[in-house]
Design a protein around this motif. Structure first.
Motif, short mmCIF file in Angstrom:
data_model
loop_
_atom_site.label_atom_id
_atom_site.label_comp_id
_atom_site.label_asym_id
_atom_site.label_seq_id
_atom_site.Cartn_x
_atom_site.Cartn_y
_atom_site.Cartn_z
N ILE A 1 0.85 -1.19 0.00
CA ILE A 1 0.00 0.00 0.00
C ILE A 1 0.88 1.24 0.00
O ILE A 1 0.66 2.19 -0.75
N GLU B 1 -5.43 2.90 -10.25
CA GLU B 1 -5.18 2.58 -8.83
C GLU B 1 -5.99 1.36 -8.35
O GLU B 1 -5.42 0.44 -7.76
N PRO B 2 -7.31 1.33 -8.59
CA PRO B 2 -8.05 0.14 -8.14
C PRO B 2 -7.57 -1.13 -8.83
O PRO B 2 -7.59 -2.21 -8.23
N PHE C 1 -4.61 -2.42 -7.02
CA PHE C 1 -5.01 -3.03 -5.75
C PHE C 1 -5.67 -4.38 -5.98
O PHE C 1 -5.45 -5.31 -5.21
N LEU C 2 -6.47 -4.48 -7.03
CA LEU C 2 -7.13 -5.76 -7.29
C LEU C 2 -6.10 -6.87 -7.52
O LEU C 2 -6.24 -7.98 -7.01
N LEU D 1 -4.68 -7.84 -4.35
CA LEU D 1 -5.65 -8.57 -3.54
C LEU D 1 -5.68 -10.04 -3.91
O LEU D 1 -5.74 -10.92 -3.05
#
Lengths: 313, 682
Positions: A100, A140-141, A144-145, A148
């Motif tokens: 992060i 950005e998402p 993160f995906l 994840l």
């Protein structure tokens, strides 16, 4: 333990030294495809050396924001690379949740460059900053995906939350072992990361790094008014960022070999990725600006699919 | 507790004094006296309050009952960790706002505004906020709540010569009261089903457990829904957020800062407090957590998208408050989910992230609002398309604003990132929950968080870049009044909070996680896991400040290196090159609407940009205009028709109300006869 620290430092220095090679390789591949001889592979080094020796032309409109932007961006990219596990050796800075921090450090660098672009008060620079803000907000998402999916695989492989949420365990070599043993959905990830690499580093099909004075450029438009050492920092920072994303892909693809072999393999993969980027840039046209969100959306959908597949096991 | 009582006494005494002053005919002298008295009184009260928080152990729980004349309820005040953490922004931000408000209002003419009345209501707001956080009885809580909700109406209405301001304060009043209706119902239902109004008795949820056993879980559900409606309206949780972007920009700036940094926290406080009342540790239904998480996510996304469409700096900040409240509720939701699924990591970090973000939000949002106020004072406008180039004219203010912007955009190593990291870490453990839908749900919430923070970077690049950088677009910016240390020093306190929130994040985390554990305690079997989670999060935050400091150091080194290299070289100072468009006018600069246009296209349904083009298509075109606005469609498309419908129904009822007394007597007679007949037949 000691050996891993040595490996780490060797790799870190290698990353710093070899990063400017990547744009050189890409340009050379593109030239070969176009039937030209092309610039020397070391051209970026020559450029950097020349820029470092020059003075600067600074716009009268600007303030300290313009002067500080490139340094901040370079520093944050360096810190982000220092968080990566290089060559399978855990980063000395690794901690729970460091990816992060890495993502936001890159965001900080981008923020600084966008502000220094807006500081010139020019239409082109404003345009570049606006587009960069748009595409990075959408990217950005996606980043993160991807992470994840990886965290849920590592959690599944028996890591506790304390160790799983760290770049060093995500890209430390076990993932490659996992996809070899039947986690086929993980094969999606290098492809998605590659799209992310193209987006984040402003390569074709999102942006054409070689155009100037064209209404479609993003990154180049933001740095039009930088010169001398400041431009050198930007060019070097961009190369490092390319290395960062290529190293992520390399981390996914290398299995857990003995340290030195893994380290070597990673560097080879990173350099190979530069070749692939060159090929992609040669065979593809740039997308229309309003198509890029579809590209990102599609990649996000793939990542979400991978996430669900991972969880459903 | 003594110091706390002294705080209340100071606030009450000065508000009484300003009330007396307000009755005098306003002259220059009385205005100055009122301003001095009000601002000093508020400052002293806040200082005493801060001392009260600092000089008592954090985890101590004390309470005090005072005599009370009403038949129900009691005047019980109490302090526990939850009250303390929410009083921190009230007093801290209250201190800064009181000082800078005193300085800002010095220039108002007492003939136009009754400053004594303004300070009276300002002190009442502070008093109301303090009492809300400390009240331990439902009736007393509602009274404090009304005090806190009513006072801002008069504060927002300060520039009442402006029609829009009057409208905004009216909208605020309506929203505050609709929320209060739900709360009233909540407390009445609570009282009716448990038989007590004392929150101390209800604390821990043991009483409610008995009620649920007798009456079924329907009561519990009704209570939860009422609490979310009532407290959510105060926060601006979507879709009740429409009053917020109206009210905050209309108020004088120290009031907007206090409202958006401290009063808005009354919502999360109320929800957390009522969760503590409604269910014993770890037994709250899981869907409560999911509901709060989803509402929070939706609010966050809508808030940030609407903020991106604004060109008024204060409106932009108001919408961004909506977004931040969304993040706070996401954390709270995750905390509840973790509690009811028995996952200590998610529970601890979710609650801690929620409370940490609340503290940090008070710091940076207060700072940004006060900065926007100084921009308004210096230039006369906060419309971004009229500004630009302020960094050169107001360097100190620009630097403050830059730090605030970087921390609210969650950039390391400043305060916003620390709380966002804790929130993200909490969501990350999703795969350890039972069930696919829970795992994927929590992980997708994290992707939503990433989207929000990506958009936040775009938003704040725009807010700072368009307002402060480049060339001044109009005379507003070009002729900005210079501002020095003398005016800006209170803002430096908030800048320090922003920096400390990042570099000293482990301390903030300790405070928040401790409070979270005290407010919603965990079952015993989860406590070991909670301690482990705290330990790891603290280490992570320490590493973040380390890496952040390294990054700062490297940046400084790079800047110094460049300066030394350029020392002996030729550095030319030229107009912006920009591919040869030299000497262009500032009119070709990107504006705020241009900056957010690409995102406006991608998120067209969410952002709702309205573009009006007035182009001249002849061969030699003359003037053309383009205007981009982002009106709140929920307000125009839902609330306005709704309230107009209600008004129409009420108007229709006017037929029976016409002022003729003999007909009214006939109504009474008819009613009596009707009742008689009903009574006879029954």
């Amino acid at each position: 333990m000691k050996q891993s620290i040595i490996v780490y430092f060797v790799q870190f220095v290698l990353a710093l030294v070899l990063a400017p090679l990547l744009p050189g390789i890409i340009n050379r591949v593109k030239a070969k495809f176009a039937g030209r001889h092309g610039k020397p592979i070391l051209q970026t080094y020559y450029d950097l050396a020349k820029l470092m020796r020059k003075g600067e032309v600074i716009s009268r409109t600007t303030t300290w924001v313009f002067a500080c932007g490139p340094a901040i961006s370079l520093a944050t990219t360096l810190c982000a690379i220092a968080l990566l596990p290089l060559g399978g050796a855990t980063s000395p800075l690794a901690f729970t949740g460091d990816f992060i921090l890495a993502a936001y450090l890159l965001g900080m660098g981008r923020f600084a460059i966008m502000l220094s672009a807006l500081d010139t008060g020019a239409a082109f620079e404003g345009m570049g900053a606006s587009r960069e803000a748009t595409f990075s907000a959408l990217a950005e998402p996606l980043f993160f995906l991807i992470l994840l999916v990886l965290t849920s695989v590592t959690l599944d492989m028996g890591h506790s939350p304390y160790t799983a949420f760290s770049l060093s365990s995500l890209f430390g070599g076990q993932i490659a072992g996992a996809w070899l043993t039947g986690r086929a959905e993980l094969l999606l990830l290098p492809c998605i990361l590659f799209i992310l690499l193209l987006v984040e580093n402003c390569r074709i099909p999102v942006d054409d790094p070689n155009t100037h004075l064209e209404l479609t450029m993003i990154h180049e438009a933001m740095v039009l008014d930088h010169s001398g050492p400041n431009l050198a920092m930007i060019v070097y920072g961009a190369a490092l960022k390319l290395w960062f994303f290529a190293a992520l892909i390399a981390g996914l693809l290398t299995p857990a070999l003995p340290l030195w072999q893994q380290a070597g393999l990673r560097v080879v993969i990173v350099l190979l990725l530069a070749v692939i980027v060159g090929i992609v840039e040669s065979v593809m046209a740039r997308l229309r600006m309003d198509r890029v969100p579809y590209l990102l959306g599609g990649a996000s959908a793939m990542a979400a699919l991978a996430l669900i597949l991972t969880q459903a096991r | 507790m003594t110091l706390f009582i002294i705080t209340l006494l100071i606030l009450t005494a000065t508000s009484a004094a300003t009330a007396l002053l307000a009755l005098l005919p306003p002259t220059a002298g009385s205005g100055r006296a009122a301003n001095l008295l009000g601002s000093c009184g508020a400052t002293a009260g806040c200082l005493a309050g801060l001392c009260a928080l600092a000089f008592s152990p954090w985890s101590e729980t004390v309470s005090l009952s005072l005599p009370w004349g009403l038949p129900i309820g009691a005047c019980t005040l109490g302090l526990d960790p939850l009250s303390r953490i929410f009083l921190l922004p009230v007093f801290g931000l209250g201190l800064v706002c009181s000082i800078s408000g005193g300085m800002a209002l010095r220039h108002e003419r007492p003939q136009e505004h009754n400053l004594a009345a303004h300070w009276f209501f300002y002190l009442l707001l502070l008093l109301g906020l303090t009492l809300v956080m400390a009240a331990r009885d439902a009736v007393f809580f509602m009274l404090s709540w009304e005090l806190m909700s009513l006072a801002p109406f008069f504060l927002i209405d300060f520039y009442d010569g402006d029609r829009q301001v009057r409208d905004a304060s009216w909208v605020y009043l309506v929203a505050a009261h609709l929320g209060a209706v739900a709360l009233m119902a909540f407390f009445v239902l609570l009282w009716q089903s448990t038989g007590t109004t004392s929150l101390e008795v209800l604390q821990g949820g043991a009483v409610m457990q008995g009620v649920v056993r007798d009456a079924g879980p329907g009561v519990l559900t009704a209570l939860f829904v009422l609490a979310v409606l009532g407290f959510g309206a105060k926060v601006g949780l979507g879709p009740t957020h429409v009053w917020l972007p109206e009210a905050y920009p209309a108020a004088p700036i120290h009031v907007s800062a206090l409202l958006s940094g401290a009063m808005i926290n009354a919502g999360p406080y109320g929800i957390i407090r009522s969760l503590g009342l409604l269910a014993p540790p770890g037994t709250a239904p899981e869907w409560w957590g999911w509901a709060l998480l989803l509402i929070g996510l939706g609010t966050g996304v809508v808030g940030i998208l609407k903020a991106l469409g604004q060109s008024n700096l204060k409106r932009l900040l108001a919408y961004s408050s909506v977004e931040n409240m969304g993040l706070i509720f996401m954390g709270l939701g995750a905390g509840l989910i973790g509690l009811s699924c028995g996952n200590a990591w998610i529970a601890t970090l979710g609650m801690a992230g929620c409370l940490m973000h609340m503290l940090n939000h008070a710091g940076f949002k207060g700072l940004l609002f006060l900065c926007a106020g100084e921009v308004l004072y210096a230039t006369g406008t906060v419309r971004m398309e009229l500004l630009g180039g302020l960094q050169k004219r107001l360097p100190l203010l620009g630097a403050f604003f830059a730090i605030g912007v970087a921390s609210i955009a969650c950039l390391p190593p400043l305060s916003g990132f620390a709380s966002e990291l804790v929130l993200a870490l909490s969501f990350l453990d999703g795969p350890n929950l039972p069930g696919l839908e829970r795992q994927v749900g929590l992980l997708l919430a994290l992707a939503g968080l990433a989207l929000i923070s990506g958009l936040a970077i775009a938003l704040y690049t725009k807010a700072y870049g368009i307002t402060f950088l480049g060339e001044p677009r109009t005379g507003f910016a070009a002729n900005a009044r210079p501002l020095g240390w003398k005016i800006l020093w209170p803002l430096a306190l908030l800048v320090m909070v922003c920096i400390a929130g990042g570099l000293a994040a482990p301390a903030f985390f300790d405070l928040a996680s401790m409070t979270g554990l005290a407010a919603l305690p965990m079952p015993n079997d989860m406590q070991a896991g909670a301690a482990m989670g705290q330990e790891h999060a603290r280490t992570s935050l320490a590493m973040v400040s380390l890496v952040g400091s390294i990054a700062l150091g490297l940046s400084l080194a790079g800047i110094i290196l460049r300066k030394r290299m350029l020392k002996r070289r030729k550095v030319a100072s030229m107009p912006t090159w920009s591919c040869g468009y030299q000497g262009g006018s500032p009119r070709i600069q990107y504006t705020d609407a241009g900056f957010s246009e690409p995102l406006g296209k991608v998120f067209a349904p969410g952002m709702g940009l309205k573009v009006r083009l007035d182009l001249d298509s002849r061969l030699f075109p003359e003037r053309a205009t383009a205007s981009v606005t982002a009106p709140d469609r929920l307000r125009n498309g839902f609330y306005t028709p709704l309230f107009e419908g209600i008004e129409r129904v009420c108007n229709a009822c006017k037929i029976i109300q016409h002022g003729k007394i003999h007909l009214y007597i006939l109504y009474i007679l008819a009613t009596v006869v009707g009742l008689l007949i009903w009574g006879l037949s029954a």
